[in-house]
Design an enzyme around this catalytic site. Structure first.
Site, PDB file in Angstrom:
ATOM      1  N   HIS A   1       0.824  -1.202   0.000  1.00  0.00           N
ATOM      2  CA  HIS A   1       0.000   0.000   0.000  1.00  0.00           C
ATOM      3  C   HIS A   1       0.864   1.260   0.000  1.00  0.00           C
ATOM      4  O   HIS A   1       1.929   1.303   0.612  1.00  0.00           O
ATOM      5  CB  HIS A   1      -0.914   0.026   1.227  1.00  0.00           C
ATOM      6  CG  HIS A   1      -2.084  -0.894   1.122  1.00  0.00           C
ATOM      7  ND1 HIS A   1      -2.987  -0.839   0.078  1.00  0.00           N
ATOM      8  CD2 HIS A   1      -2.513  -1.901   1.939  1.00  0.00           C
ATOM      9  CE1 HIS A   1      -3.917  -1.769   0.258  1.00  0.00           C
ATOM     10  NE2 HIS A   1      -3.654  -2.426   1.367  1.00  0.00           N
TER      11      HIS A   1
ATOM     12  N   CYS B   1       0.008   2.468  -4.744  1.00  0.00           N
ATOM     13  CA  CYS B   1      -0.744   3.680  -5.051  1.00  0.00           C
ATOM     14  C   CYS B   1       0.105   4.917  -4.752  1.00  0.00           C
ATOM     15  O   CYS B   1       0.969   4.898  -3.880  1.00  0.00           O
ATOM     16  CB  CYS B   1      -2.023   3.743  -4.224  1.00  0.00           C
ATOM     17  SG  CYS B   1      -3.203   2.426  -4.540  1.00  0.00           S
TER      18      CYS B   1
END
Length: 349
Positions: free
Chosen positions: A162, A218
Site C-alpha cells: 500500500h 498507489c
C-alpha cells in the site's frame, strides 16, 4: 495498492479516521473541518492514519533484535544486489493477496534475466522463510542496499504494497503532498516517506553507481523525490525539484524510479492477467516483467509504452482490474530520475 473498485476518499488502508473509530471523510470540506478540530499537524496525522502507539513501541523483542542483526550482517556484495519487499498485511482488513507472488516473480526476473546472484537478492515478506517487512526491517535493509556502494554497482529496490499521500507543510513538494509507503506495522510504527527513502538510498549513491527503484503501490509517482520526471505525452523531462530548494540528488551516482502510477492515482492488485483468473498480482509488476521477458534490453521509453499498452488492452477486453480505474483514469507508469538521460537507452539492471 488498491483492491477495491470505487472509493472517493479511501481505499483499503487509505482511510481518514477519527479517535472514536474509522470514519471516511467524503469531501475536502470535511477534511478541512477535521483538521480545524485538531491542534497541530502531528495530532492530525495521528488521527488521519489511525496510529496507535504503545508505551513500549520502541522496545524490541529478542526475536526482532535478532532479525535486525541478521539484516545488518547480510553480505555486502560488489556489483549487483537487491532488496525486494512484499507487504500482504495479513490478518488486517486491507490485506493484499498478490504481494508475495510479486516478490517471487521479481526474484525470478532478477535471477534469470538480469544475472543477479541469488545470494545478493534479499526478500522482506510475510512468509516464514523471510524477515517480515516491518518499518525497522525495511529501513535496515535499505541501509544495507547502499552500504559501501562503489562504481559499477547496480542496486534494486522493489516494493509491492500500500501507498498513501499526506499533506506537506514545509513547501517540499510541488503538488503539496508527500508520498509514503506502508510497512506491515505502519499503524503502530509509522510509515516511510519519500523524504526518508531519498535520504536513505538516493543521497548516498556514489559516482558510477546506479539504483533502480521499482514501486508497485498507489500514489507512487515521485516516491523517491527525484528531481526529473519524464512525460510520456510531451516526450520530455519535467522539473520536479523541491520548491524549498532542498537538495534531493545523489553523491554522484544515478537513481531511477519506475512507479506503478502517478502521485494522484491508484495502482491495481488484480487477477486479470492470471491464466486461471484467480492469482492476484500487481498490474504494474506483471506488465513490467512481461515487457522485459519478451524483449530484454528494451529502452526505457519502450518499457513504459509496453506497460501502458498491456494495461489499456486489459481494460478494453473488459477485465475487472479492481481499483485500477479511479474516476476513469488509467494507471499510468511513471519514470523519474536524479538526472536527465536519454530514454531510448536500453533498460539494464
Amino acid at each position: 495498492m488498491s483492491s477495491v473498485t470505487e472509493h472517493t476518499c479511501c481505499s483499503d488502508c487509505q482511510e481518514f479516521v477519527s479517535d472514536d473509530g474509522d470514519k471516511c471523510l467524503q469531501s475536502n470540506k470535511e477534511r478541512a473541518k477535521f483538521i480545524s478540530h485538531t491542534k497541530g499537524p502531528h495530532i492530525f496525522f495521528d488521527k488521519l492514519f489511525h496510529r496507535r502507539d504503545t508505551p513500549n513501541s520502541n522496545v524490541l523483542s529478542s526475536y526482532e533484535e535478532a532479525t535486525l542483526e541478521s539484516i545488518r550482517n547480510w553480505e555486502t556484495t560488489k556489483g549487483k544486489r537487491a532488496v525486494l519487499c512484499g507487504v500482504a498485511y495479513n490478518k488486517q482488513k486491507y490485506k493484499l493477496k498478490g504481494t508475495n507472488y510479486d516478490v517471487i516473480n521479481m526474484r525470478e526476473l532478477l535471477g534469470s534475466q538480469c544475472c543477479f546472484p541469488s545470494s545478493s537478492i534479499h526478500i522482506l515478506a510475510e512468509m516464514d522463510s523471510h524477515p517480515h517487512p516491518t518499518k525497522r526491517n525495511i529501513q535496515e535493509a535499505l541501509r544495507w542496499l547502499v552500504k559501501d556502494n562503489q562504481a559499477g554497482d547496480s542496486l534494486v529496490f522493489y516494493f509491492s504494497g500500500h501507498g498513501l499521500r499526506k499533506p506537506d507543510f514545509f513547501e517540499d513538494e510541488l503538488d503539496g503532498f508527500n508520498e509514503i509507503i506502508c510497512p506491515v506495522d505502519f499503524r503502530t510504527a509509522g510509515m516511510i516517506t519519500d523524504n526518508d527513502i531519498n535520504d536513505t538510498i538516493v543521497r548516498p549513491l556514489k559516482n558510477g553507481v546506479k539504483l533502480h527503484a521499482i514501486i508497485d503501490s498507489c500514489h507512487s509517482g515521485t516516491i523517491l523525490d527525484l528531481q526529473d520526471v519524464y512525460s510520456t505525452k510531451k516526450k520530455l523531462w519535467l522539473d520536479n525539484s523541491s520548491p524549498s530548494g532542498v537538495y534531493k540528488g545523489t553523491s554522484g551516482g544515478h537513481a531511477i524510479s519506475i512507479s506503478a502510477c502517478e502521485d494522484n492515482q491508484l495502482a491495481a492488485d488484480t487477477s486479470a492477467f492470471s491464466d486461471c483468473g484467480k492469482q492476484m498480482e500487481g498490474a504494474m509488476t506483471y506488465t513490467f516483467k512481461k515487457a522485459l521477458m519478451e524483449k530484454p534490453r528494451m529502452s526505457y521509453a519502450g518499457l513504459l509504452a509496453s506497460m501502458h499498452k498491456d494495461i489499456l488492452t486489459a481494460k478494453e477486453k473488459g477485465f475487472s482490474l479492481r481499483g485500477l480505474f479511479h474516476r476513469e483514469r488509467l494507471q499510468e507508469p511513471v519514470l523519474s530520475s536524479s538526472k536527465v538521460f536519454d530514454v531510448n537507452e536500453p533498460f539494464v539492471l
